[in-house]
Design a protein around this motif. Sequence first.
Motif, mmCIF file in Angstrom:
data_model
loop_
_atom_site.group_PDB
_atom_site.id
_atom_site.type_symbol
_atom_site.label_atom_id
_atom_site.label_comp_id
_atom_site.label_asym_id
_atom_site.label_seq_id
_atom_site.Cartn_x
_atom_site.Cartn_y
_atom_site.Cartn_z
ATOM 1 N N LYS A 193 0.831 -1.211 0.000
ATOM 2 C CA LYS A 193 0.000 0.000 0.000
ATOM 3 C C LYS A 193 0.864 1.260 0.000
ATOM 4 O O LYS A 193 0.543 2.255 -0.636
ATOM 5 N N ASN A 194 1.985 1.214 0.722
ATOM 6 C CA ASN A 194 2.770 2.434 0.934
ATOM 7 C C ASN A 194 3.760 2.694 -0.194
ATOM 8 O O ASN A 194 3.921 3.832 -0.616
ATOM 9 N N ILE A 195 4.434 1.630 -0.649
ATOM 10 C CA ILE A 195 5.463 1.867 -1.679
ATOM 11 C C ILE A 195 5.307 0.943 -2.889
ATOM 12 O O ILE A 195 6.217 0.838 -3.707
ATOM 13 N N ASN A 196 4.145 0.269 -2.956
ATOM 14 C CA ASN A 196 3.786 -0.451 -4.181
ATOM 15 C C ASN A 196 4.726 -1.605 -4.507
ATOM 16 O O ASN A 196 4.944 -1.917 -5.669
ATOM 17 N N CYS A 197 5.297 -2.228 -3.499
ATOM 18 C CA CYS A 197 6.150 -3.409 -3.738
ATOM 19 C C CYS A 197 6.221 -4.245 -2.467
ATOM 20 O O CYS A 197 5.789 -3.807 -1.394
ATOM 21 N N SER A 198 6.765 -5.464 -2.599
ATOM 22 C CA SER A 198 6.881 -6.347 -1.434
ATOM 23 C C SER A 198 8.042 -5.879 -0.547
ATOM 24 O O SER A 198 8.856 -5.039 -0.962
ATOM 25 N N ILE A 199 8.137 -6.463 0.628
ATOM 26 C CA ILE A 199 9.243 -6.103 1.535
ATOM 27 C C ILE A 199 10.575 -6.448 0.859
ATOM 28 O O ILE A 199 11.500 -5.632 0.828
ATOM 29 N N ALA A 200 10.656 -7.657 0.277
ATOM 30 C CA ALA A 200 11.917 -8.082 -0.356
ATOM 31 C C ALA A 200 12.278 -7.152 -1.512
ATOM 32 O O ALA A 200 13.443 -6.751 -1.657
ATOM 33 N N GLU A 201 11.277 -6.790 -2.312
ATOM 34 C CA GLU A 201 11.548 -5.858 -3.434
ATOM 35 C C GLU A 201 12.028 -4.503 -2.917
ATOM 36 O O GLU A 201 12.908 -3.872 -3.515
ATOM 37 N N SER A 202 11.450 -4.075 -1.806
ATOM 38 C CA SER A 202 11.862 -2.759 -1.278
ATOM 39 C C SER A 202 13.330 -2.813 -0.843
ATOM 40 O O SER A 202 14.103 -1.920 -1.173
ATOM 41 N N ILE A 203 13.713 -3.889 -0.181
ATOM 42 C CA ILE A 203 15.111 -4.005 0.283
ATOM 43 C C ILE A 203 16.043 -4.000 -0.946
ATOM 44 O O ILE A 203 17.081 -3.340 -0.943
#
Length: 312
Positions: free
Chosen positions: A120-130
């Motif tokens: 919702k916040n950055i439009n990607c999964s946790i792993a993708e964000s890292i």
Amino acid sequence: MVMVSEKPILPPHVKIVEMGPRDGLQNEKQPVSTEVKLELIQRLINAGEKNIEATAFVSPKWVPQMADHHEIMLGLKKLNSDDVMFPVLTPNLKGFEGALAGDAKEVAVFAAASESFSQKNINCSIAESIESFKPVMEAAKENSVLVRGYVSCVLGCPFEGDIAAEKVAEVAKALYDLGCYEISLGDTIGTGTPSKAQAMIKEVAKYVPINHLACHFHDTYGQALANLYACLELGVSTIDSSVAGIGGCPYAPGATGNVATEDVVYMLNGLGIETGIDLDKLVDAGVFISDVLGRKPVSNAANALLSKRAVK
Ligand code: HMG
Ligand code: MG
């Protein structure tokens, strides 16, 4: 006879990271001009604040309140601001490049301990964000820019409810291993309570040294000060807070502002913990922005001090 327990050892000094101009104003419906934001920042500096999150290099389509990030960076240079750090949010390389063009010395990446919130916040999964933070970390290192790392939803998620402390620790460790010098643990929706906050900190501190952790507690349920005290007892000595309690998160339904800086400083003053902040000047800064927003400060300490002033 039952003896009272020994007084915990509290830190002698706490670093306050002021969230008002970013976390605060990102969630205010009413537009606030760049001039007012800069005036608020100058007043916070005048009150002795040394770490002020100034803006966010995020998409103006997602968060229009932060669309003036370039103008803010230009304006900061004209302020009387010796020794003050102005971290800015940078979710990706595009954001980092914008921040660098504005001569940012410190940026912040932000991940979540909840998959739904991350989407919702950055439009990607946790792993993708890292993954997407890696080029930011490299560019930051090349340019000697400090990077802070946030973990959201550390004590609950608006979509998933309870979040395991182990998950928080995993994301905090990933950010610390990437090179974030400080990990700020966000109770985004303010649902935490003191024992839960302590359990979370104890788990995270297995992987990230306690002196590299910050508490970033929103005060939605009125628990933030109690939770902060519980974390101070464990040795946390960095606190994120928002002048006049302004703000929230546009992607966390129901989230209200961070704990008010005035309330935190009042508590720390009472505990004999030094912050370098002048509470009276801070209250004035809170009144300034609250007047612009057309309401009273969302801070018990500020309102009590204002009432006391009024009867003098
Ligand atoms: P996206 O749509 O997935 O990104 O957004 P994209 O890469 O597909 O790009 C789409 C468009 O955005 C493109 O523009 C990009 O150029 C642009 P178009 O071609 O459509 O014109 N774009 C950008 N523009 C400006 N700055 C950027 C940027 N990146 C791409 N950095 C993105 C991904 C991360 C950008 C988006 O989801 C976003 O901006 N999210 C921000 C959310 C946000 O700011 N939330 C509040 C802050 S976090 C918070 O409050 C929590 C915290 O306080 C801790 C706590 O309390 O828990 C920190
Ligand atoms: Mg926040």
